[in-house]
Design a protein around this motif. Structure first.
Motif, PDB file in Angstrom:
ATOM      1  N   THR A 178     -15.456  -0.194  42.567  1.00  0.00           N
ATOM      2  CA  THR A 178     -15.774  -0.349  41.658  1.00  0.00           C
ATOM      3  C   THR A 178     -17.327  -0.229  41.317  1.00  0.00           C
ATOM      4  O   THR A 178     -17.576   0.459  40.402  1.00  0.00           O
ATOM      5  CB  THR A 178     -15.587  -2.044  41.074  1.00  0.00           C
ATOM      6  OG1 THR A 178     -14.078  -2.235  41.422  1.00  0.00           O
ATOM      7  CG2 THR A 178     -15.854  -2.340  39.873  1.00  0.00           C
ATOM      8  N   ARG A 182     -18.983   2.930  38.892  1.00  0.00           N
ATOM      9  CA  ARG A 182     -19.107   2.346  37.685  1.00  0.00           C
ATOM     10  C   ARG A 182     -19.806   2.942  36.515  1.00  0.00           C
ATOM     11  O   ARG A 182     -19.525   2.624  35.297  1.00  0.00           O
ATOM     12  CB  ARG A 182     -20.228   1.384  37.969  1.00  0.00           C
ATOM     13  CG  ARG A 182     -21.449   1.543  38.407  1.00  0.00           C
ATOM     14  CD  ARG A 182     -22.561   0.630  38.640  1.00  0.00           C
ATOM     15  NE  ARG A 182     -23.845   0.865  39.035  1.00  0.00           N
ATOM     16  CZ  ARG A 182     -24.180   1.163  40.412  1.00  0.00           C
ATOM     17  NH1 ARG A 182     -23.351   0.740  41.228  1.00  0.00           N
ATOM     18  NH2 ARG A 182     -25.205   1.683  40.796  1.00  0.00           N
ATOM     19  N   ALA A 186     -13.841   6.528  31.232  1.00  0.00           N
ATOM     20  CA  ALA A 186     -12.285   6.340  31.337  1.00  0.00           C
ATOM     21  C   ALA A 186     -11.686   7.949  31.264  1.00  0.00           C
ATOM     22  O   ALA A 186     -10.616   7.880  32.088  1.00  0.00           O
ATOM     23  CB  ALA A 186     -12.033   5.724  29.865  1.00  0.00           C
ATOM     24  N   ARG A 189     -11.675   9.075  34.865  1.00  0.00           N
ATOM     25  CA  ARG A 189     -10.813   8.402  35.720  1.00  0.00           C
ATOM     26  C   ARG A 189      -9.430   8.770  35.458  1.00  0.00           C
ATOM     27  O   ARG A 189      -8.426   8.961  36.251  1.00  0.00           O
ATOM     28  CB  ARG A 189     -10.710   6.647  35.077  1.00  0.00           C
ATOM     29  CG  ARG A 189     -12.224   6.111  35.595  1.00  0.00           C
ATOM     30  CD  ARG A 189     -12.181   4.769  35.236  1.00  0.00           C
ATOM     31  NE  ARG A 189     -13.823   4.052  35.637  1.00  0.00           N
ATOM     32  CZ  ARG A 189     -14.062   3.599  36.399  1.00  0.00           C
ATOM     33  NH1 ARG A 189     -13.147   3.519  37.648  1.00  0.00           N
ATOM     34  NH2 ARG A 189     -15.326   2.933  36.743  1.00  0.00           N
ATOM     35  N   MET A 216      -6.521   3.046  29.645  1.00  0.00           N
ATOM     36  CA  MET A 216      -7.305   2.655  30.908  1.00  0.00           C
ATOM     37  C   MET A 216      -8.767   2.191  30.376  1.00  0.00           C
ATOM     38  O   MET A 216      -9.172   0.945  31.018  1.00  0.00           O
ATOM     39  CB  MET A 216      -7.973   4.286  31.285  1.00  0.00           C
ATOM     40  CG  MET A 216      -9.046   4.157  32.303  1.00  0.00           C
ATOM     41  SD  MET A 216      -8.489   3.188  33.770  1.00  0.00           S
ATOM     42  CE  MET A 216      -7.418   4.578  34.513  1.00  0.00           C
ATOM     43  N   GLU A 217      -9.320   2.572  29.274  1.00  0.00           N
ATOM     44  CA  GLU A 217     -10.334   1.616  28.505  1.00  0.00           C
ATOM     45  C   GLU A 217      -9.743   0.128  28.407  1.00  0.00           C
ATOM     46  O   GLU A 217     -10.773  -0.758  28.895  1.00  0.00           O
ATOM     47  CB  GLU A 217     -10.766   2.130  27.546  1.00  0.00           C
ATOM     48  CG  GLU A 217     -11.435   3.257  27.469  1.00  0.00           C
ATOM     49  CD  GLU A 217     -11.862   4.105  25.831  1.00  0.00           C
ATOM     50  OE1 GLU A 217     -11.332   3.675  25.010  1.00  0.00           O
ATOM     51  OE2 GLU A 217     -12.698   5.001  25.994  1.00  0.00           O
ATOM     52  N   ARG A 219      -7.450  -1.592  30.066  1.00  0.00           N
ATOM     53  CA  ARG A 219      -7.411  -2.222  31.394  1.00  0.00           C
ATOM     54  C   ARG A 219      -8.892  -2.503  32.341  1.00  0.00           C
ATOM     55  O   ARG A 219      -8.856  -3.661  32.840  1.00  0.00           O
ATOM     56  CB  ARG A 219      -6.707  -1.420  32.556  1.00  0.00           C
ATOM     57  CG  ARG A 219      -5.308  -1.178  31.859  1.00  0.00           C
ATOM     58  CD  ARG A 219      -4.424  -0.327  33.004  1.00  0.00           C
ATOM     59  NE  ARG A 219      -3.067  -0.335  32.589  1.00  0.00           N
ATOM     60  CZ  ARG A 219      -2.099   0.082  33.516  1.00  0.00           C
ATOM     61  NH1 ARG A 219      -2.238   0.428  34.739  1.00  0.00           N
ATOM     62  NH2 ARG A 219      -0.628   0.408  32.823  1.00  0.00           N
ATOM     63  N   LEU A 220      -9.669  -1.600  32.143  1.00  0.00           N
ATOM     64  CA  LEU A 220     -10.895  -1.824  32.733  1.00  0.00           C
ATOM     65  C   LEU A 220     -11.782  -3.079  32.207  1.00  0.00           C
ATOM     66  O   LEU A 220     -12.675  -3.544  32.967  1.00  0.00           O
ATOM     67  CB  LEU A 220     -11.643  -0.601  32.525  1.00  0.00           C
ATOM     68  CG  LEU A 220     -11.369   0.701  33.261  1.00  0.00           C
ATOM     69  CD1 LEU A 220     -12.171   1.838  33.054  1.00  0.00           C
ATOM     70  CD2 LEU A 220     -11.533   0.296  34.860  1.00  0.00           C
ATOM     71  N   GLN A 221     -11.104  -3.488  31.125  1.00  0.00           N
ATOM     72  CA  GLN A 221     -11.727  -5.074  30.576  1.00  0.00           C
ATOM     73  C   GLN A 221     -11.030  -6.192  31.143  1.00  0.00           C
ATOM     74  O   GLN A 221     -11.831  -7.115  30.880  1.00  0.00           O
ATOM     75  CB  GLN A 221     -11.662  -4.925  28.999  1.00  0.00           C
ATOM     76  CG  GLN A 221     -12.465  -3.790  28.344  1.00  0.00           C
ATOM     77  CD  GLN A 221     -12.183  -3.755  26.769  1.00  0.00           C
ATOM     78  OE1 GLN A 221     -12.578  -4.855  25.994  1.00  0.00           O
ATOM     79  NE2 GLN A 221     -11.768  -2.597  26.241  1.00  0.00           N
ATOM     80  N   PHE A 225      -7.984  -6.773  36.810  1.00  0.00           N
ATOM     81  CA  PHE A 225      -7.243  -5.323  37.277  1.00  0.00           C
ATOM     82  C   PHE A 225      -7.305  -4.824  38.491  1.00  0.00           C
ATOM     83  O   PHE A 225      -6.340  -4.609  39.044  1.00  0.00           O
ATOM     84  CB  PHE A 225      -8.230  -4.474  36.003  1.00  0.00           C
ATOM     85  CG  PHE A 225      -7.810  -2.975  36.281  1.00  0.00           C
ATOM     86  CD1 PHE A 225      -6.531  -2.499  35.897  1.00  0.00           C
ATOM     87  CD2 PHE A 225      -8.615  -1.981  36.790  1.00  0.00           C
ATOM     88  CE1 PHE A 225      -6.179  -1.193  36.434  1.00  0.00           C
ATOM     89  CE2 PHE A 225      -8.317  -0.987  37.177  1.00  0.00           C
ATOM     90  CZ  PHE A 225      -7.048  -0.161  36.952  1.00  0.00           C
ATOM     91  N   TRP A 226      -8.676  -4.937  39.126  1.00  0.00           N
ATOM     92  CA  TRP A 226      -8.702  -4.527  40.530  1.00  0.00           C
ATOM     93  C   TRP A 226      -8.043  -5.421  41.537  1.00  0.00           C
ATOM     94  O   TRP A 226      -7.792  -4.800  42.415  1.00  0.00           O
ATOM     95  CB  TRP A 226     -10.145  -4.121  40.647  1.00  0.00           C
ATOM     96  CG  TRP A 226     -10.658  -2.958  40.052  1.00  0.00           C
ATOM     97  CD1 TRP A 226     -11.740  -2.872  39.122  1.00  0.00           C
ATOM     98  CD2 TRP A 226     -10.526  -1.501  40.383  1.00  0.00           C
ATOM     99  NE1 TRP A 226     -11.933  -1.637  38.696  1.00  0.00           N
ATOM    100  CE2 TRP A 226     -11.079  -0.696  39.613  1.00  0.00           C
ATOM    101  CE3 TRP A 226      -9.314  -1.204  41.237  1.00  0.00           C
ATOM    102  CZ2 TRP A 226     -11.204   0.596  39.487  1.00  0.00           C
ATOM    103  CZ3 TRP A 226      -9.444   0.391  41.447  1.00  0.00           C
ATOM    104  CH2 TRP A 226     -10.298   1.241  40.338  1.00  0.00           C
TER     105      TRP A 226
END
Length: 385
Positions: A178, A182, A186, A189, A216-217, A219-221, A225-226
């Motif tokens: 991550t 960073r 998106a 990725r 993707m945008e 999910r990254l919020q 997620f990770w």
């Protein structure tokens, strides 16, 4: 941190608001609350009443959207639903923080028991293939047929291209990645995921690529997620090391349901060499190989996979009818059609190869472009591994 430890996830009332998940034309989305989990379920109204039910289970990092193209292809054959596993897609994390293969299988079983739709035609890709194998082994009453696309079953020699995904299972690696990534956009990725999961990323339509970027945008919020990715990857690794009756290959041998296996020749995550081992392990299986496909054949070549499923079910129904009819002809010396003979590939596909376990050989078709029968490009939204 073990796969059963509870991760830190902010309370639901302080989770950030993110954009709504995409719902394709003709699809419906609903939330189902079960013991310890809440699942988001995607469905398409069947073409007519009375069709047999089907359930689709996605892979690591994927979602129910991975099945949208195949669901549309099969709306005339099955009454299909696709779920988001806990912590993926639009489903929140499980209450107990357990992302093991067994926990995911338990979620599928709870959903099927609660819905009363079983037995179903059960579909699984990658992680979802391992989950579906476990479901079919321990609850044969819930599974009509098992249909696996690049299932994540243990490999002794893992492909080099699959190592980075496996490394997510190591404590701290997800956090390091991550930090390292960073500054990635998106779009960057998504291109990386497509290069890993597709045999030919060029088959993805511009619209499909944009949908994948938007997802993707979103999910990254999500703060979990990770964590969901890393702990589910750890769950796969843990499942690979289990022995005895819980070993995935041992459970594959216990599956009673007729099984359709689909493997891609350009799969970078599940070794293509595992196709023959899987065909031997599942007692009543048919193998379809697509030389040009990657890890998500149901997204790259949905028409070809749908055609294989139709032929598979039709042949099984014909064999069942023949077996039933043979009872009345027993004194004439006529038995049911043998299932040990080789079988041809799906009608109209002309690609890959297929065979039934017990034949001792595999019927083959043209080894050319596996997409020739599948029409337009794929929609890459929320590709999973």
């Amino acid at each position: 941190m073990s796969s059963t430890e509870v991760p830190f996830v902010p309370p639901a009332n302080v989770l950030p608001k993110v954009s709504p998940v995409r719902v394709g034309e003709g699809e419906r989305l609903r939330s189902v609350g079960l013991q310890g989990i809440t699942l988001t379920v995607r469905s398409r109204p069947p073409a007519r009443e009375g069709l047999p039910p089907a359930l689709y289970v996605h892979g690591l990092g994927g979602s129910s959207q991975n099945w949208s193209a195949l669901m549309e292809q099969l709306e005339g054959e099955v009454d299909g639903e696709a779920l988001d596993l806990p912590g993926f897609g639009d489903s929140p994390p499980p209450d107990d923080g357990n992302y093991s293969v067994t926990a995911h299988a338990r979620a599928v079983i709870r959903f099927l028991d609660a819905s009363g739709r079983g037995p179903v035609h059960l579909f699984g890709n990658s992680l979802g293939g391992a989950v579906s194998t476990r479901v079919a082994a321990v609850r044969p009453d819930l599974v009509r047929t098992l249909n696996l696309v690049s299932p994540a079953l243990p490999e002794i020699r893992v492909q080099r291209s699959a190592v980075p995904t496996g490394l997510l299972a190591l404590p701290g690696v997800a956090r390091l990645f991550t930090r390292y990534s960073r500054d990635w956009t998106a779009e960057q990725r998504v291109r990386g995921v497509m290069a890993l999961c597709y045999g030919d990323p060029g088959r993805v339509t511009p619209e499909g690529f944009q949908h994948a970027v938007e997802e993707m945008e979103r999910r990254l919020q999500l703060p979990y997620f990770w964590d969901a990715m890393a702990r589910s990857a750890r769950g796969i690794v843990n499942a690979y090391t289990l022995g005895g009756q819980h070993a995935l290959w041992r459970q594959a041998e216990r599956v009673l349901a007729p099984t359709l296996l689909v493997y891609g020749g350009k799969d970078q995550l599940v070794g293509f060499r595992m196709a023959q081992k899987a065909a031997r392990a599942f007692r009543d299986s048919r193998l379809l190989t697509l030389p040009e496909a990657g890890h998500v054949a149901m997204m790259e070549y949905p028409e070809t996979v749908a055609g294989a499923f139709r032929d598979f079910v039709a042949d099984k129904e014909a064999a069942s009818a023949e077996a039933s009819g043979s009872v009345g002809r027993a004194d004439a010396g006529t038995g049911p059609e043998g299932l040990g003979e080789g079988s041809s590939g799906p009608r109209g596909s002309g690609e890959g190869s297929s065979g039934r376990r017990g034949s001792g050989r595999e019927g083959s078709g043209r080894g050319g472009d596996a997409g020739a029968a599948s029409g337009g490009g794929a929609d890459a939204t929320t590709v999973g591994s």
